[in-house]
Design an enzyme around this catalytic site. Sequence first.
Site, short mmCIF file in Angstrom:
data_model
loop_
_atom_site.label_atom_id
_atom_site.label_comp_id
_atom_site.label_asym_id
_atom_site.label_seq_id
_atom_site.Cartn_x
_atom_site.Cartn_y
_atom_site.Cartn_z
CG ASN A 16 -11.54 13.62 -57.47
OD1 ASN A 16 -10.39 13.53 -57.35
ND2 ASN A 16 -11.07 15.45 -57.69
NE ARG A 27 4.18 -0.88 -48.26
CZ ARG A 27 4.00 -2.14 -47.97
NH1 ARG A 27 2.41 -2.22 -47.11
NH2 ARG A 27 4.70 -3.19 -48.23
CG HIS A 52 -7.18 19.58 -57.16
ND1 HIS A 52 -8.32 20.59 -56.86
CD2 HIS A 52 -6.47 20.47 -57.39
CE1 HIS A 52 -7.90 21.83 -56.80
NE2 HIS A 52 -6.73 22.02 -56.80
NE ARG A 54 -4.44 20.31 -53.46
CZ ARG A 54 -5.73 20.16 -53.63
NH1 ARG A 54 -6.18 18.74 -53.56
NH2 ARG A 54 -7.32 20.90 -53.26
CG HIS A 59 -4.00 14.27 -53.79
ND1 HIS A 59 -3.76 14.90 -55.44
CD2 HIS A 59 -4.46 14.62 -53.36
CE1 HIS A 59 -4.51 16.03 -55.20
NE2 HIS A 59 -4.49 16.36 -53.71
CD GLU A 83 -10.53 19.65 -58.99
OE1 GLU A 83 -12.22 19.75 -59.49
OE2 GLU A 83 -10.99 19.46 -57.78
CB THR A 113 -9.72 20.07 -49.08
OG1 THR A 113 -10.18 19.76 -50.01
CG2 THR A 113 -10.64 20.82 -47.73
CG HIS A 204 -15.44 20.92 -51.73
ND1 HIS A 204 -14.38 20.63 -51.73
CD2 HIS A 204 -15.00 20.32 -49.87
CE1 HIS A 204 -13.63 20.62 -50.72
NE2 HIS A 204 -13.91 20.71 -49.43
CG ASP A 205 -17.35 18.07 -48.08
OD1 ASP A 205 -16.16 17.02 -48.32
OD2 ASP A 205 -16.86 18.63 -47.10
N GLY A 227 -15.36 13.10 -55.37
CA GLY A 227 -14.52 12.51 -55.05
C GLY A 227 -14.33 11.13 -53.45
CG HIS A 228 -13.73 12.09 -48.72
ND1 HIS A 228 -11.57 12.30 -48.68
CD2 HIS A 228 -14.09 11.81 -47.87
CE1 HIS A 228 -12.13 11.78 -47.13
NE2 HIS A 228 -13.35 11.53 -46.31
#
EC number: 2.6.99.2
Length: 262
Positions: A16, A27, A52, A54, A59, A83, A113, A204-205, A227-228
Amino acid sequence: MTSSATATTRTALSVNVNKVALVRNTRHLGIPSVTRAAQLCLEAGAQGITVHPRPDERHIRASDVSELQELLKQWPQAEYNIEGNPFHNLMDFIRAQRPHQATFVPDGEDQFTSDHGWNFPQDAERLAPLIAECKALGVRVSLFMDPIPAQMAAAKAVGADRVELYTEPYAAAWGTPAQAQQLESYRAAAQAALDVGLGINAGHDLNLDNLAAFVAQVPGLQEVSIGHALIADALERGYAGAVQAYQETIAAGMRSKTAQTA
């Protein structure tokens, strides 16, 4: 009892790239490049790219979605997963891009999130026509779901091809006395999904610490979307190093799974 076929399914890694876009958006210089990040991850062995987008474009932007679609034409073996909430802006992207997979996520427009899955039977009636539309376009549908075994048959009945198990509760329990119980809930949910003919994704995580155990214990796990944590690791390891580390962790989990079923 897990069959040998589902036990040995190779778990794919979909990266992700939302967090790359988040940094870029601070920036007006266009760096870091989202498409360059995706390319480097694919070159390093990632099997897919996830976004994803939104509605507020905090992002991923609409332009990123189409640019990544073009990039992935050079990688026919890789999958593109878009997603989001199908009642917000997701369906516009699905109709325009026709990715390999659409992951329906019930997040709010201003939600920090994703933090929960769909509920059945409450969500069935409104989801069914959108799932049918995706499938008519040739797009696989995965539903973001909490690890509740009793919900899996309903997800199948509404037309889903896969479920994506929401793994934050497992990640939060990692290293605590609740870890084993949480992992068992995901194993049971995955088995219930397999029993009704659903494919299984997760995300997720998930990270380098908790991923191998999850891969080892959850039957039939076809894809993890990360992702994160992966992008955070890439700040230290580089994109290629991070992807390779996650692939090695997945491979370790697969070896453990194979040993359990031997």
